[in-house]
Design an enzyme around this catalytic site. Structure first.
Site, short mmCIF file in Angstrom:
data_model
loop_
_atom_site.label_atom_id
_atom_site.label_comp_id
_atom_site.label_asym_id
_atom_site.label_seq_id
_atom_site.Cartn_x
_atom_site.Cartn_y
_atom_site.Cartn_z
N THR A 193 -3.57 23.29 27.34
CA THR A 193 -2.21 23.10 26.83
C THR A 193 -1.28 24.10 27.51
OG1 THR A 193 -2.85 22.17 24.72
CG2 THR A 193 -0.84 23.46 24.71
N ARG A 248 -4.67 11.09 16.71
CA ARG A 248 -4.80 12.50 16.31
C ARG A 248 -3.61 13.30 16.87
NH1 ARG A 248 -5.00 17.66 19.14
NH2 ARG A 248 -6.23 19.11 17.93
N VAL A 249 -2.99 14.08 16.02
CA VAL A 249 -1.92 14.97 16.46
C VAL A 249 -2.35 16.38 16.12
CG1 VAL A 249 0.49 15.62 16.14
CG2 VAL A 249 -0.14 13.20 16.17
N THR A 254 -1.65 27.98 21.76
CA THR A 254 -2.63 27.05 22.32
C THR A 254 -3.98 27.33 21.69
OG1 THR A 254 -3.72 26.31 24.37
CG2 THR A 254 -3.00 28.59 24.32
N GLY A 255 -4.84 26.34 21.71
CA GLY A 255 -6.17 26.52 21.12
C GLY A 255 -6.50 25.37 20.18
N GLY A 261 -6.19 23.11 17.59
CA GLY A 261 -5.04 22.77 16.77
C GLY A 261 -5.33 22.71 15.29
N1 ASP Z 1 -3.60 23.07 20.63
C1 ASP Z 1 -3.86 21.84 21.33
C2 ASP Z 1 -4.28 20.78 20.35
O1 ASP Z 1 -5.03 21.08 19.45
C3 ASP Z 1 -4.94 21.96 22.37
C4 ASP Z 1 -4.82 23.15 23.29
O2 ASP Z 1 -4.13 24.11 23.01
O3 ASP Z 1 -5.44 23.12 24.36
O4 ASP Z 1 -3.89 19.66 20.52
#
Ligand code: ASP
Length: 319
Positions: free
Chosen positions: A176, A204-205, A227-228, A230
Site C-alpha cells: 500500500t 472486502r474494504v 499501511t499494514g 487493515g
Molecule cells: N492496509 C491495506 C489493507 O488492509 C493493505 C496494506 O497496507 O498493504 O487493505
C-alpha cells in the site's frame, strides 16, 4: 510556536519486503517524493503534493495500488483510496473501484465535487465518468506478475513458481502507498491508496479509505498515512490515534511509535505509519520487518530508504 518546516514523507508499504525488490521500492518512493516536493517548493499545497506523490506510486507496478494491485479472489483488481485536507478536515474516499487508474484523484474529486465522503464500487466509477475521469478496462491494471501470483496460489501449487513471483500468503497486506505533507502555509494533508490484501473476498474494504484508519489530517495536530493489516489497523483507528497523541503533546515520532506499540499490544496485526506534525517534524514507525519510504524537508535532500527493525529514529531529521 516555531514556524513549521515544509516536509513531505511517502511510504510504499510495510511488510517483509523481499530484498530483491528493495531497490525498486526505494526508487519509486524517491520519484514520488520528487514529484510532491517540486509542487511544495513551487508554493503548491500539501494536498496537491500528496496527491501527486501517490499518483506516481499508483502508476508504478512495484506497489499494491493502482497498476500492479493485488488481485481479489475473483482474480480482479479492487482498489481503495482516501485524501484528507487538514485545513478544514475535508475527506474524500473511494472503495472497491476497479476501472480507474488513479483512485487517489477520484477520492479527491469525491471530496471536492460531491456532497459525500466516500463512494464505492460501480457508483464510484459512475461518478468518475460523470467527471471525465478516464475509465479503463479492469485488465489494464493487472500486471503479469499479479496474474501469475494469483494463478499459482489459486491453483493451490504455491511452490511452482519461477522465482520472479513473490509468494504472498493469502490475506497478508504489503505494498500500500501513502504520503503526508505540510506546506509553506503550515497546512497538512494526507493520501493513501491500495489494492488491498491478496486474494481478498470481493467487496472486502480495508482500513485505507476509512477516515482515521488509513489516514487522518488536521492542521491542529498533523497528518498520518497507515499501511499494514487493515482489519487490525481499523480496530485501533490508528491514524486518528497518532493525531490524538500529537494533540496530547507528543512529537510525530513519539506518537507514531506509541500507536504502533498499541497496534502490537491490542491486536495481532502488523503495520506501519508515517506522520508529520504541525511543526513539520517527521515520524515513521512499524512493527513489520521493513517499511519503504522517502523523506524530504526544507533544507535537506530527499532520502529514500527501506527502514528495518533496528533503524534509528528520525530524530536527526527532526532537528
Ligand atoms: N492496509 C491495506 C489493507 O488492509 C493493505 C496494506 O497496507 O498493504 O487493505
Amino acid at each position: 510556536m516555531k514556524n513549521p518546516t515544509m516536509t513531505l514523507i511517502v511510504h510504499g508499504g510495510a511488510y517483509d519486503i523481499p530484498l530483491e525488490t528493495h531497490e525498486a521500492h526505494m526508487a519509486g518512493c524517491r520519484r514520488a517524493a520528487e514529484a510532491g516536493w517540486a509542487l511544495l517548493k513551487g508554493g503548491g499545497s500539501a494536498l496537491d503534493a500528496v496527491e501527486a506523490a501517490v499518483r506516481i506510486l499508483e502508476d508504478d507496478p512495484t506497489y499494491d495500488a493502482g497498476y500492479g494491485s493485488f488481485l481479489n479472489a475473483n482474480g480482479e483488481v479492487e482498489m481503495d483510496a482516501i485524501v484528507m485536507d487538514g485545513r478544514n478536515l475535508d475527506v474524500g474516499a473511494v472503495a472497491a473501484v476497479q476501472r480507474v487508474r488513479n483512485p487517489v484523484s477520484l477520492a479527491r474529486l469525491v471530496m471536492t465535487e460531491s456532497e459525500h465522503t466516500m463512494l464505492a464500487g460501480a457508483g464510484a466509477e459512475a461518478f468518475a465518468r460523470e467527471h471525465d475521469i478516464p475509465i479503463c478496462p479492469v485488465e489494464e491494471l493487472v500486471t503479469e506478475r499479479e496474474r501469475e501470483r494469483w494463478h499459482i496460489q489459486s491453483a493451490g501449487t504455491p511452490h511452482e513458481w519461477d522465482g520472479n513471483v513473490r509468494l504472498q500468503a493469502v490475506g497478508l497486506p504489503s505494498d500500500t502507498v501513502g504520503a503526508v505533507a505540510i506546506d509553506a502555509g503550515g497546512n497538512v494533508a494526507t493520501a493513501t491508496s491500495t489494492g488491498g490484501t491478496f486474494n481478498k473476498h470481493p467487496g472486502r474494504v480495508g482500513d485505507s479509505p476509512l477516515v482515521g484508519c488509513g489516514a487522518y489530517a488536521d492542521n491542529q495536530t498533523g497528518a498520518v498515512s497507515a499501511t499494514g493489516m487493515g482489519e487490525a489497523l481499523m480496530k485501533i483507528v490508528i491514524s486518528k490515534q497518532v493525531c490524538d497523541l500529537i494533540a496530547a503533546g507528543m512529537s510525530a515520532q513519539e506518537a507514531a511509535d506509541a500507536a504502533i506499540a498499541a497496534l502490537a499490544e491490542r491486536t495481532t496485526g502488523q503495520g506501519g505509519v508515517i506522520a508529520v506534525d504541525r511543526l513539520g517534524r517527521a515520524g515513521i514507525a512499524h512493527n513489520t520487518p521493513y517499511i519503504a519510504h522517502a523523506y524530504v524537508s526544507a533544507g535537506s535532500e530527499i532520502v529514500a530508504g527501506i527502514r528495518g527493525p533496528n533503524a534509528p529514529m528520525l530524530s536527526e531529521m527532526n532537528k
